[in-house]
Design a protein around this motif. Structure first.
Motif, PDB file in Angstrom:
ATOM      1  N   GLY A  79      14.753  27.542  33.116  1.00  0.00           N
ATOM      2  CA  GLY A  79      16.071  27.121  33.161  1.00  0.00           C
ATOM      3  C   GLY A  79      16.209  25.805  33.765  1.00  0.00           C
ATOM      4  N   VAL A  80      15.440  25.602  35.057  1.00  0.00           N
ATOM      5  CA  VAL A  80      15.742  24.455  35.484  1.00  0.00           C
ATOM      6  C   VAL A  80      15.119  23.333  34.716  1.00  0.00           C
ATOM      7  CG1 VAL A  80      14.561  22.898  37.518  1.00  0.00           C
ATOM      8  CG2 VAL A  80      15.398  25.178  37.938  1.00  0.00           C
ATOM      9  N   LEU A  81      13.822  23.405  34.136  1.00  0.00           N
ATOM     10  CA  LEU A  81      13.379  22.266  33.212  1.00  0.00           C
ATOM     11  C   LEU A  81      14.248  21.999  32.089  1.00  0.00           C
ATOM     12  CD1 LEU A  81       9.594  23.538  33.320  1.00  0.00           C
ATOM     13  CD2 LEU A  81      10.554  21.789  34.405  1.00  0.00           C
ATOM     14  N   ALA A  82      14.983  23.177  31.305  1.00  0.00           N
ATOM     15  CA  ALA A  82      15.787  22.970  30.360  1.00  0.00           C
ATOM     16  C   ALA A  82      17.092  22.072  30.772  1.00  0.00           C
ATOM     17  CB  ALA A  82      16.147  24.333  29.620  1.00  0.00           C
ATOM     18  N   LEU A  83      17.634  22.476  31.931  1.00  0.00           N
ATOM     19  CA  LEU A  83      18.781  21.845  32.264  1.00  0.00           C
ATOM     20  C   LEU A  83      18.636  20.383  32.754  1.00  0.00           C
ATOM     21  CD1 LEU A  83      20.464  24.470  34.497  1.00  0.00           C
ATOM     22  CD2 LEU A  83      21.168  23.716  32.351  1.00  0.00           C
ATOM     23  N   SER A  84      17.318  20.070  33.451  1.00  0.00           N
ATOM     24  CA  SER A  84      16.861  18.721  33.640  1.00  0.00           C
ATOM     25  C   SER A  84      16.530  17.935  32.377  1.00  0.00           C
ATOM     26  CB  SER A  84      15.601  18.924  34.502  1.00  0.00           C
ATOM     27  OG  SER A  84      15.000  17.544  35.038  1.00  0.00           O
ATOM     28  N   ARG A  85      15.889  18.722  31.586  1.00  0.00           N
ATOM     29  CA  ARG A  85      15.694  17.642  30.208  1.00  0.00           C
ATOM     30  C   ARG A  85      17.130  17.534  29.600  1.00  0.00           C
ATOM     31  NH1 ARG A  85      12.430  14.298  27.755  1.00  0.00           N
ATOM     32  NH2 ARG A  85      12.521  14.676  25.447  1.00  0.00           N
ATOM     33  N   PHE A  86      18.063  18.456  29.564  1.00  0.00           N
ATOM     34  CA  PHE A  86      19.246  18.004  29.022  1.00  0.00           C
ATOM     35  C   PHE A  86      19.870  16.877  29.734  1.00  0.00           C
ATOM     36  CE2 PHE A  86      23.973  18.285  29.401  1.00  0.00           C
ATOM     37  CZ  PHE A  86      24.355  18.190  28.257  1.00  0.00           C
ATOM     38  N   VAL A  87      19.744  16.704  30.914  1.00  0.00           N
ATOM     39  CA  VAL A  87      20.581  15.285  31.570  1.00  0.00           C
ATOM     40  C   VAL A  87      19.623  14.418  31.392  1.00  0.00           C
ATOM     41  CG1 VAL A  87      20.747  14.348  33.991  1.00  0.00           C
ATOM     42  CG2 VAL A  87      21.417  16.706  33.587  1.00  0.00           C
ATOM     43  N   GLN A  88      18.213  14.429  31.240  1.00  0.00           N
ATOM     44  CA  GLN A  88      17.339  13.137  31.039  1.00  0.00           C
ATOM     45  C   GLN A  88      17.653  12.652  29.824  1.00  0.00           C
ATOM     46  OE1 GLN A  88      13.366  14.345  30.954  1.00  0.00           O
ATOM     47  NE2 GLN A  88      12.849  12.133  31.124  1.00  0.00           N
ATOM     48  N   VAL A  89      18.070  13.332  28.604  1.00  0.00           N
ATOM     49  CA  VAL A  89      18.177  12.846  27.267  1.00  0.00           C
ATOM     50  C   VAL A  89      19.721  12.696  26.836  1.00  0.00           C
ATOM     51  CG1 VAL A  89      16.089  13.823  26.453  1.00  0.00           C
ATOM     52  CG2 VAL A  89      18.205  15.262  26.133  1.00  0.00           C
ATOM     53  N   ARG A  90      20.749  13.079  27.753  1.00  0.00           N
ATOM     54  CA  ARG A  90      21.978  12.984  27.150  1.00  0.00           C
ATOM     55  C   ARG A  90      22.485  11.599  27.022  1.00  0.00           C
ATOM     56  NH1 ARG A  90      26.024  12.508  25.224  1.00  0.00           N
ATOM     57  NH2 ARG A  90      28.030  13.713  25.740  1.00  0.00           N
ATOM     58  N   TYR A  91      22.195  10.600  27.910  1.00  0.00           N
ATOM     59  CA  TYR A  91      22.475   9.091  27.717  1.00  0.00           C
ATOM     60  C   TYR A  91      21.341   8.527  27.441  1.00  0.00           C
ATOM     61  CZ  TYR A  91      27.082  11.153  28.624  1.00  0.00           C
ATOM     62  OH  TYR A  91      28.257  11.805  28.607  1.00  0.00           O
ATOM     63  N   ALA A  92      20.262   8.825  27.191  1.00  0.00           N
ATOM     64  CA  ALA A  92      18.982   8.179  27.097  1.00  0.00           C
ATOM     65  C   ALA A  92      19.214   7.029  25.813  1.00  0.00           C
ATOM     66  CB  ALA A  92      17.918   8.958  26.406  1.00  0.00           C
ATOM     67  N   ASP A  93      20.111   6.960  25.039  1.00  0.00           N
ATOM     68  CA  ASP A  93      20.172   5.943  24.103  1.00  0.00           C
ATOM     69  C   ASP A  93      20.890   4.828  24.720  1.00  0.00           C
ATOM     70  OD1 ASP A  93      22.647   7.316  24.401  1.00  0.00           O
ATOM     71  OD2 ASP A  93      23.192   7.012  22.268  1.00  0.00           O
ATOM     72  N   ARG A  94      21.608   5.187  25.978  1.00  0.00           N
ATOM     73  CA  ARG A  94      22.443   3.799  26.891  1.00  0.00           C
ATOM     74  C   ARG A  94      21.406   3.065  27.717  1.00  0.00           C
ATOM     75  NH1 ARG A  94      28.145   3.876  27.645  1.00  0.00           N
ATOM     76  NH2 ARG A  94      29.206   5.027  25.577  1.00  0.00           N
TER      77      ARG A  94
END
Length: 202
Positions: free
Chosen positions: A14-29
């Motif tokens: 769960g921690v890894l999944a949430l961390s990954r979400f934050v990591q990629v959410r605005y990666a295109d910026r």
């Protein structure tokens, strides 16, 4: 014991999944400096001081990038946000001095002495300093979390990696994994910054 191991494994996933979400959410910026859009201000996060009260190498890298953005007319000014809770460790003053000594005018530099964390810096930049569109300047490992917070609180924020062209470091991977999850929780809870001090130019 098996249940405990299973619960631990699920918690870790769960921690890894949430961390990954934050990591990629605005990666295109996250863009190279040359490709960054224009913005009224750059937001530079504190990163500690070296002996003598001067910016640490990591912080100097961020400040040098902000200077380049200002010289290239990508931004009209710079907001430096750091911690001055200790009178012997005034990040904001050191950052302002660094920028002014390298040619930025007083009118182009603002300081937030209450940037005690990435979350506080972003929320105060939006709420206290009225920053609505900005370029966030920090190292690449830090940008996903900073961009997630800034854009989540209403800012139109883009990221410029201060260590562009340098090998990525792995020393912050574990810390950032948990810090991203904490940032997500803080955003969801709409927490207030630790300090409610008003804006100040110094």
């Amino acid at each position: 014991m098996r249940r405990g191991v299973l619960a631990g494994a699920l918690s870790l996933l769960g921690v890894l999944a949430l961390s990954r979400f934050v990591q990629v959410r605005y990666a295109d910026r996250i863009l190279p400096r040359q490709g960054a859009p224009e913005a009224p201000m750059a937001l530079v996060f504190g990163a500690g001081l070296a002996p003598g009260g001067v910016p640490s190498p990591v912080l100097a890298q961020r400040l040098d990038t902000a200077i380049a953005l200002w010289r290239e007319k990508k931004v009209g000014g710079v907001l430096v946000s750091g911690d001055n809770s200790d009178r012997f460790h005034d990040e904001t003053r050191a950052m302002r001095r660094y920028l002014l000594e390298r040619g930025l005018p007083e009118t182009a530099v603002q300081g937030d002495n209450s940037g005690l964390s990435t979350y506080d810096s972003c929320v105060r930049a939006y709420d206290v300093f009225g920053m609505r569109r900005a370029l966030l300047v920090t190292q690449r490992f830090h940008l996903p979390r900073a961009l997630y917070i800034a854009n989540s609180v209403g800012m139109d924020a883009w990221g410029v990696a201060a260590d562009e062209g340098h090998p990525s470091t792995q020393r912050y991977v574990l810390r950032e994994t948990f810090s991203r999850v904490l940032a997500l929780i803080m955003v969801l809870l709409d927490l207030k910054p630790a300090s409610s001090a008003p804006a100040s130019s110094r």
